[in-house]
Structures are given as structure tokens and as C-alpha cells.
Design a protein around this motif. Structure first.
Motif, PDB file in Angstrom:
ATOM      1  N   ARG A  44      -4.729   0.963  -1.822  1.00 21.98           N
ATOM      2  CA  ARG A  44      -3.883   0.019  -1.093  1.00 21.98           C
ATOM      3  C   ARG A  44      -4.085  -1.407  -1.603  1.00 21.98           C
ATOM      4  O   ARG A  44      -3.118  -2.125  -1.888  1.00 21.98           O
ATOM      5  CB  ARG A  44      -4.201   0.104   0.397  1.00 21.98           C
ATOM      6  N   GLU A  48      -1.565  -4.138  -3.734  1.00 24.72           N
ATOM      7  CA  GLU A  48      -1.232  -5.417  -3.108  1.00 24.72           C
ATOM      8  C   GLU A  48      -1.855  -6.601  -3.828  1.00 24.72           C
ATOM      9  O   GLU A  48      -1.355  -7.722  -3.721  1.00 24.72           O
ATOM     10  CB  GLU A  48      -1.697  -5.413  -1.650  1.00 24.72           C
ATOM     11  N   CYS A  49      -2.950  -6.347  -4.573  1.00 24.78           N
ATOM     12  CA  CYS A  49      -3.706  -7.487  -5.107  1.00 24.78           C
ATOM     13  C   CYS A  49      -4.108  -7.323  -6.573  1.00 24.78           C
ATOM     14  O   CYS A  49      -3.677  -8.087  -7.420  1.00 24.78           O
ATOM     15  CB  CYS A  49      -4.948  -7.709  -4.239  1.00 24.78           C
ATOM     16  N   ALA A  52      -1.135  -6.628  -8.658  1.00 25.00           N
ATOM     17  CA  ALA A  52      -0.150  -7.698  -8.470  1.00 25.00           C
ATOM     18  C   ALA A  52      -0.511  -8.938  -9.271  1.00 25.00           C
ATOM     19  O   ALA A  52       0.370  -9.616  -9.808  1.00 25.00           O
ATOM     20  CB  ALA A  52      -0.036  -8.035  -6.985  1.00 25.00           C
ATOM     21  N   GLU A 273      -9.177 -10.791  -2.851  1.00 23.07           N
ATOM     22  CA  GLU A 273      -8.189 -10.034  -2.082  1.00 23.07           C
ATOM     23  C   GLU A 273      -7.281 -10.943  -1.260  1.00 23.07           C
ATOM     24  O   GLU A 273      -6.239 -10.492  -0.766  1.00 23.07           O
ATOM     25  CB  GLU A 273      -8.898  -9.023  -1.182  1.00 23.07           C
ATOM     26  N   GLY A 276      -2.735 -11.682  -2.179  1.00 18.80           N
ATOM     27  CA  GLY A 276      -1.839 -10.524  -2.158  1.00 18.80           C
ATOM     28  C   GLY A 276      -2.164  -9.502  -1.101  1.00 18.80           C
ATOM     29  O   GLY A 276      -1.264  -8.830  -0.596  1.00 18.80           O
ATOM     30  N   HIS A 277      -3.437  -9.325  -0.749  1.00 17.48           N
ATOM     31  CA  HIS A 277      -3.808  -8.349   0.282  1.00 17.48           C
ATOM     32  C   HIS A 277      -3.936  -9.027   1.646  1.00 17.48           C
ATOM     33  O   HIS A 277      -3.222  -8.682   2.586  1.00 17.48           O
ATOM     34  CB  HIS A 277      -5.108  -7.643  -0.096  1.00 17.48           C
ATOM     35  N   LYS A 280       0.225 -11.670   2.091  1.00 18.06           N
ATOM     36  CA  LYS A 280       1.320 -11.118   1.307  1.00 18.06           C
ATOM     37  C   LYS A 280       1.974 -12.222   0.483  1.00 18.06           C
ATOM     38  O   LYS A 280       2.227 -13.311   0.990  1.00 18.06           O
ATOM     39  CB  LYS A 280       2.345 -10.463   2.231  1.00 18.06           C
TER      40      LYS A 280
END
Length: 846
Positions: A44, A48-49, A52, A273, A276-277, A280
Motif C-alpha cells: 500500500r 502511494e509513496c 510515486a 511516507e 504521498g502516504h 495524498k
């Protein structure tokens, strides 16, 4: 004021880290339900991170992508070794981009790379003994050299937890600098003209320079203290909502710098983190900020190594002993009920923290004594130097590194049974280090995921100790855990957590053999099951009986310790998900006698007799599907379910065909169609759409017609697309959208392969395939693997701009690129005739 001091130097550090989440018995992360819909938290956060930030999007006012930025090229960063090894195994493309970014920074900044090392598995260094501190540092350095191809200049300390001994050991091992919170500084002074000490309590130390920390033996370490206002703003005050807010705080920090006229570094450090985590689109805001800074002639993005090497160090510092960035009570968060927590439930406490650490300290010392004794019997080398050197084998278990380590330490014994004990002892020490991973104490409850993980590492260390001749350490360990109270009545204390949430997860070789047998009977045979290799010796297919049965002899090998054991198994599949697998270690003559008995029962077509044979020859204990390793269990269940679904689909097809006139009449009169019939329609139409799409994919995989332009289509493609149009219109008329998940995934995988190939060769036939299949995606309304396709498209365009001769092989390349722009929501086509990414030519929304 000199030109140097007028330059706004900026360094943003990101600490990327996740605890080692692998089940220690199989060395792989199993499904974590709390991370749904993703497989686990690493997956996950990666999407997201970590991924990204390799290609953060810069977008226009209509959210079309203008440019991609590899943020790692401009971030100062460290990756926890246990995390980056996971990325290397599971996402090699992302791993390569991280390494490439560091190489780019080395070239851009005079040999000083953005990447820093980290103490190996994120233990709280002030709470560790000197021996463990040294191993953590040496393993962290070795891991860094292995990946980045150079010695690290800096090293990140877990939670920035620090004491004087840790800093001295960093300097001793050749580390030049580390990063701390300004609240960890005690006092500082200039080194020359003004020698008076200045108090730094409450974070008052100026953060724009490097400080020398004198160490015994004449070696110095340097410390950068990050800007806490900037860090707090990023982590808690939503500076990442827009890049302008982020840049505004950088400007404020610059304007508030100390009035000394010296070069000044606006620097900050946060969890990676965050980008992006936790927030957002934080990766996009960061990329936009970097883009603006790169276009600002008064600013320069640098890293700590470059700044330290470029400008003289003018001040020195003393630290506050045993402190960290995330605990206001020193290091109490990892040793006491200090009051630091994440919320939890009303009335919860963390009184379990101290007893948990005390239990681990007992276990560490008992394991150390056993390690020293047994290693002394195996080889004439210092056991702790052996442990420090073991990282060479960890980084290359099946390659020359592992073989070299064994040969250099054991000599002629490297291929003997003693090598197994040697490696088991070293693995025992690896897990003794892992059980101190900081996350085990960070959260609120001892039965939560992170605390259970460190308890699993302790259990693995105890198991390995027992297998190498140690007295039983478990009773005393559990007694100490009884003093660690859980906040949940059903768990009572740490001992209950251990017996209910750890013991049940243990995996031995017999269970691996059973998992292999059940999976091979129900689906496809897996020779490699995580950290184990299963080597079939003999196998008999006894499927002629009333139930499916398989019998065999296998050898199970632990790839980490080289331990091998043989097992006889017999597995039967009654129906559905009902399996019974019996396993035992073979004795002389067992294999043939058991085979005769099983064959006799099957010849008599007697299920009852077959089960009696299993009870008699193997004993009453057996494995069912519930004992199979978690992810394998899910795969077996899904594949069996898929076979059942084929029958269900055939029934639906029959229902739809026989009742279609009735359904048409119901629709004509506006009468609601029964749910069962609606489900049948959806299943049948989904299957037809999927079949047509798969035929088109298979057709595009065939060799192209020579000389055909990239945007041409043949009869086969046109007629199948026409049929797809018709079926698609039918699904719309019935109001039953088809299920496209499976075919979308297959289509996405093929598109990625095509784009990778196209980027390397710029072949017109591949361009046509890509274009047609993207049209298929548009027809079905799916965007499979859109992020990866956009990123590959950017690489394609970038290479075409750098070498215009390459895309010249594709006729009308600009038209092709503009079509891709539309399909992938980008504006990259302009690069072909303007020669640079749009995002480089002005401010871009964050």
C-alpha cells in the motif's frame, strides 16, 4: 556579504522506513487484512509513496500531466535496509530508479550522493548494548555499499535516538555525519574567535550549519540539526496542500537565518511516507517545489555531504544524552509508560513496554551466551566478528557472497553438517537483533501488529537456539512476559499474546511439506515455497479411487540455513475445500509399505479404508487447508472456486439463452428483471466481452504484416471490435455493466510489455499494437496500469527528444504522441516539437 552566503541552499531529507514485516519462518510478508484492498502495508505505501516519488506528476489546471519528476534526484534520503531489500525483490523497476537517482546526484554534486545509510533494522541505539550497536552500524554500512556502490557519508539513526557512545561508534566506522532534531542539542559554540558556550535548550540551536561533535581517538562526527518549524509544517500543518505553502516556509526559514554572513542551509527531515502516504499528492507538491527551486537562480538544491565538503565547519556541539525526535521523555517511548502514545482507547496505558524490553534483554543475553559457546566449538574465530560479517551472506544467500562467507569462515567444513549449525546460530542472532525493531514499542497495545511482529522474531530466535542445543529458554521468557499487561481483557498479558498470536503462526518443515502437497494436488506444483525449496524424490498419482489422492516423498530445504529433511506425505481431496494431508519423517521401508496399503484401499474403492490407512500409518494428526500458509491457502481456494464458477457460468448461459424472449418482453413493458436472471445476464455478457478482448490481445501478439502503418487495422481486428461494440451495446441496453477486472489486468500487463519494448526500439509495428490496444481500453472504459503506462510514455518521449533519430522510424510521430496524450491524460506530445518538458517553463500547480 559574499555571493556564497547569499545563495539559498536547500536540503529536504526523507527517512523511508517500514519495519521488517516478513513472517520470520517463511521470510515473506503474508496478507495483512488491515491494509486492504492491498495485500499488505508495504504494498500500500509503496504505491502511494515509494513508487510515486520515482515519477511524481506535475499537472496543469485541467489535471493533465505535463512532466514527471524523480524526487529522489533532489531529496536527501535514506531507506531502511529491510525496506529497500523488499523493494528490490518485489519492485525492481522502482529499486533501479532509486539507485539511478543517487548516481545522478553523485554526478551533479561533485561525488556526494543523496542517499544515506541507516542503522540496519531500526533499533533504538541508546537502549542497545555496544555489541549490538556495532553490528547495526556495520550491517547498515555494508548494505549501503552493496546497493549504492559507494561508502556512505551519513547514517540515519532510528527515531534519531542518540547517545554519546553511538556517535563515537559512527565516527569510528567512518561515518561523517548524522541528522538530529534541534531539541536534542544541549549547547554549542564557535570553534575560533568566540569560544563561549551557548545554550540550545528548547530547540534554540541555529539549524543552517554543520556542527562538529568531537569523539575520542581524534575522529570527529558532524551533526546537522533540521529546521523543526519546516518539519512540523510538513508533517502536521499541511504545507503539502500546495507547493507554494511549502516554498513560503522555506523562504521564511531563509529570512530568519542567523546574521553571521556564513553559507546557510535551509534543511529539514521528515518521514518519507509523508510524501504521498500520509498526505495524498504530497509527492506532487514536493516535485512542484523542486521544480520551482531549480528555476530560481538565487536557490540551489544540495545534500548534506556536498554542504559539509564545500564549506568549513565553524561550530561544535554537545548533545542531550539518550534522546529521540518522537519522544518528549528521552527514549521512554521504547522502554517505559512515558505517556507518549497514538491515542488508543480511553483508559489504555503502555505499562507493557518495560516488561517487554526486560523479557527481550533476558533473551538477548541468554542467546549471546549460547552463541559464544557453540560458535567456539564450530570455528576458531571471534563470534561477534562472525556476526558482523554475516551481512555478506544475508545480501547474497544463493550467490557467491553466501558461498564466500561460508568458505572463508568454515574452510573445509563449509559443506558439512556443521555448516547448518553455523548458519542456524547466525540466523538466531539476526532474529535477536530484529526483535528490538523500534516499532514494537511505538504503538498503543502489545497485541497490535507491530508488537506481535517483534514477538515473532523472538520466537524464531528461541526456536533456532533449541535446534542448536540450547536449554529451553521459553518458560523464563514467558514468565517475564506475564508482567506485560495488555489493555484488552481477552489477551491479559504478553504471555497470552505470545501463545495465542505467535505460537499459532509458527511454521516448521513438516508444515511446509503439507502446504506443498495440498497445493500440488489442487492447483499447480510449487517447488519454491518462500524461504524453502521442496525437492520431490518420488511421487505417485493415486487418483483412480473414489477420491483424489497423491502420495510422495519430498526433501524440504531451508535456503537460509541449508538444513534438509525428508518427509513422506499422503494427501486426499474429498470435495470443495476439504483436504486431509498426513506427513511424517520416513523410516526404512516406510515408503513402499505405505504405498501398498494405500493402493489396496483404492483398489477396493473404499474411502473409509483409505482414511484408516492414513490413521494407522501416519497417526491421527493431519493437516487441512486451514494449516496451509496463508497466501497459498487463498490461492488454492480461488482456483478451486474458479473451477466451480465455470459450471455456474454454463448454467447462467443456459438461463440467459432460454429466457431471453421473456427478458426482452419484461424490458419492453418496463418490468424489473428478477435478480437471479440479471446476474445470469451479467455473467454471460462479461464472459463474452472478456473472450473477445482476449482474442484481440492474442491477435496483436502475432507478428505484424510487413510495411503496415502504425495506425492500420486488419479485417480480424475490425470484425472482433465490431462484435465487441455490439456486445457492449447489449450490456448497456440491459443495464448490467460487465465485470472487467481479469481482462483489464491481462491487458495492462501486455501494454506495459509493449511500451517497454517500444521505448527500447521505437518499432512502428509495436507502436501500432500499442495504439490499437489503448483504443480497446478506451472502448471498454478501463485504464489498466495507467500510472505505469504514463510513466513509460514519458520515458518514450524523453528518449525521442534526446535522440530524434529514434522516433523517426514511426510515421507521423507527433500524431501518434497526441493520440497517446488524449488516452493517457498527458501533454507530452509538445516535447517532440518544443524539446523540453512543459513543467520546466514556469510555475506549475502543486
Amino acid at each position: 556579504m559574499s555571493d556564497l552566503s547569499e545563495k539559498k541552499y536547500v536540503c529536504v531529507h526523507a527517512h523511508f522506513y517500514q519495519p521488517p514485516r516478513e513472517n520470520p519462518w517463511i521470510e515473506e510478508i503474508e496478507r495483512e487484512d488491515s491494509a486492504a484492498p492491498y495485500h499488505d502495508w508495504n504494498e500500500r505505501i509503496h504505491l502511494e509513496c515509494y513508487r510515486a516519488n520515482t515519477a511524481a506528476r506535475l499537472v496543469d489546471e485541467r489535471n493533465r500531466i505535463l512532466n514527471l519528476v524523480n524526487n529522489y534526484r533532489y531529496l536527501s534520503f535514506n531507506f531502511g535496509p529491510t525496506l529497500i531489500s523488499w523493494i528490490e525483490r518485489h519492485h525492481p523497476w522502482v529499486y533501479k530508479n532509486i539507485l539511478d537517482a543517487d548516481r545522478h546526484s553523485v554526478d551533479a554534486l561533485g561525488g556526494h550522493g543523496n542517499a544515506m545509510a541507516q542503522v540496519y533494522n531500526h533499533i533504538i541505539m541508546p537502549l542497545a548494548n555496544r555489541r549490538d550497536k556495532l553490528t547495526q552500524i556495520r550491517w547498515g554500512i555494508a548494505d549501503f555499499k552493496h546497493r549504492f556502490g559507494r561508502a556512505p557519508e551519513g547514517m540515519w539513526l532510528a527515531e534519531t535516538a542518540v547517545d554519546r557512545e553511538t556517535l563515537e561508534l559512527l565516527a569510528q566506522e567512518g561515518i561523517k555525519f548524522t541528522i538530529l532534531s534541534p531539541y536534542q542539542a544541549l549547547r554549542w559554540r564557535f570553534q575560533k574567535a568566540d569560544t563561549r558556550w551557548r545554550e540550545a535548550s528548547g530547540g534554540a540551536i541555529p539549524t543552517g550549519r554543520a556542527y562538529r561533535y568531537p569523539c575520542p581517538g581524534g575522529k570527529d562526527l558532524h551533526i546537522f540539526f533540521y529546521d523543526s518549524a519546516l518539519a512540523h509544517g510538513i508533517a502536521f500543518d499541511r504545507l503539502l496542500e500546495h507547493s507554494s505553502r511549502f516554498l513560503g516556509q522555506i523562504d521564511r526559514s531563509w529570512s530568519e537565518r542567523a546574521p553571521t554572513g556564513e553559507p546557510w542551509l535551509v534543511n529539514t527531515a521528515t518521514d518519507g511516507e509523508t510524501y504521498g502516504h500520509h498526505f495524498k499528492f504530497g509527492d506532487m507538491a514536493l516535485a512542484s517545489a523542486f521544480n520551482a527551486l531549480r528555476g530560481d537562480p538565487s536557490a540551489r538544491i544540495v545534500n548534506y555531504g556536498w554542504f559539509l565538503d564545500t564549506f568549513p565547519v565553524v561550530a561544535e556541539v554537545e548533545i542531550i544524552e539518550r534522546t529521540a525526535w518522537s519522544c518528549a521523555h528521552g527514549v521512554g517511548r521504547w522502554s517505559d509508560d512515558c505517556g507518549c502514545h497514538l491515542g488508543g482507547e480511553p483508559g489504555w496505558n503502555q505499562k507493557w513496554r518495560a516488561p517487554l524490553r526486560q523479557a527481550f534483554d533476558y533473551l538477548r543475553d541468554a542467546l549471546a551466551e549460547h552463541f559464544q559457546t557453540r560458535m567456539g566449538e564450530l570455528c576458531n574465530q571471534d563470534p561477534w566478528e562472525l556476526r558482523d560479517g554475516y551481512i555478506e551472506a544475508i545480501l547474497d544467500r544463493k550467490g557467491p557472497g553466501g558461498e564466500r562467507f561460508l568458505a572463508s569462515r568454515l574452510g573445509a567444513k563449509a559443506r558439512s553438517v556443521e555448516a547448518v549449525r553455523f548458519l542456524q546460530l547466525l540466523e538466531m542472532q539476526r532474529f535477536a537483533l530484529f526483535m528490538y525493531t523500534s516499532c514494537g514499542w511505538f504503538f498503543d497495545e502489545i497485541s497490535q501488529l507491530e508488537a506481535v511482529l517483534v514477538l515473532k522474531y523472538a520466537a524464531m530466535a528461541i526456536d533456532l537456539a533449541a535446534r542448536t542445543g540450547s536449554p529451553d529458554l521459553l518458560p523464563a521468557f514467558l514468565k517475564l512476559l506475564e508482567a506485560a499487561p495488555s489493555n484488552l481483557p481477552e489477551y491479559a498479558n504478553g504471555a497470552k499474546v505470545f501463545t495465542t498470536k505467535v505460537v499459532s503462526e509458527q511454521v516448521d518443515m513438516e508444515r511446509v511439506a503439507a502446504s506443498y502437497a495440498i497445493e500440488s494436488l489442487s492447483t499447480r506444483r510449487q517447488i519454491r515455497i518462500y524461504a524453502y525449496e521442496v525437492l520431490p524424490q518420488k511421487e505417485e498419482d493415486l487418483a483412480a479411487g473414489p477420491i483424489n489422492c497423491q502420495y510422495g516423498l519430498v526433501r524440504v530445504k531451508d535456503q537460509r540455513t541449508l538444513e534438509e529433511r525428508d518427509f513422506i506425505y499422503a494427501v486426499v481431496h474429498f470435495s470443495g475445500l476439504d483436504f486431509r494431508c498426513s506427513v511424517k519423517s520416513p523410516l526404512q521401508g516406510d515408503y513402499d509399505s505405505i504405498l501398498d496399503a494405500l493402493q489396496n484401499a483404492i483398489e477396493e474403492q473404499s474411502t473409509i479404508k483409505l482414511v484408516r490407512v492414513l490413521d494407522d500409518k501416519f497417526g491421527p494428526d493431519y493437516y487441512g487447508l486451514e494449516h496451509v500458509l496463508k497466501d497459498l491457502r487463498a490461492r488454492i481456494s480461488l482456483e478451486i472456486g474458479a473451477k466451480a464458477l465455470e459450471v455456474w457460468t454454463a448454467l447462467h448461459r443456459s438461463l440467459f439463452a432460454s429466457h431471453k424472449p421473456l427478458l426482452l418482453s419484461l424490458r419492453q413493458w418496463g418490468i424489473k428483471i428478477p435478480a437471479d436472471l440479471e446476474a445470469a445476464m451479467q455473467r454471460v455478457l462479461s464472459e463474452e466481452v472478456e473472450l473477445l478482448a482476449e482474442k484481440l490481445i492474442a491477435h496483436e501478439m502475432e507478428p505484424a504484416h510487413p510495411g503496415a502503418p502504425w495506425d492500420s487495422t486488419d479485417f480480424y481486428f475490425r470484425v472482433h471490435m465490431a462484435r465487441l461494440d455490439a456486445v457492449w451495446e447489449e450490456t448497456k441496453s440491459w443495464g448490467v455493466p460487465p465485470d472487467l477486472e481479469h481482462v483489464s489486468g491481462k491487458l495492462g500487463g501486455f501494454l506495459v510489455e509493449l511500451f517497454l519494448k517500444l521505448t527500447n526500439t521505437f518499432d512502428e509495428a509495436d507502436a501500432g499494437r500499442l495504439f490499437r490496444l489503448l483504443g480497446l481500453c478506451r472502448k471498454m472504459g478501463v485504464s489498466p496500469r495507467a500510472w505505469k503506462l504514463q510513466t513509460l510514455y514519458f520515458d518514450f518521449v524523453t528518449k525521442g527528444v534526446e535522440n530524434p533519430a529514434l522516433p523517426a522510424k514511426i510515421n507521423r510521430i507527433e500524431a501518434f504522441a497526441k493520440e497517446l496524450d488524449t488516452m493517457l491524460n498527458c501533454r507530452f506530445s509538445a516535447m517532440f516539437y518544443e524539446g523540453e518538458p512543459l513543467g520546466h517553463r514556469g510555475s506549475v500547480p502543486g
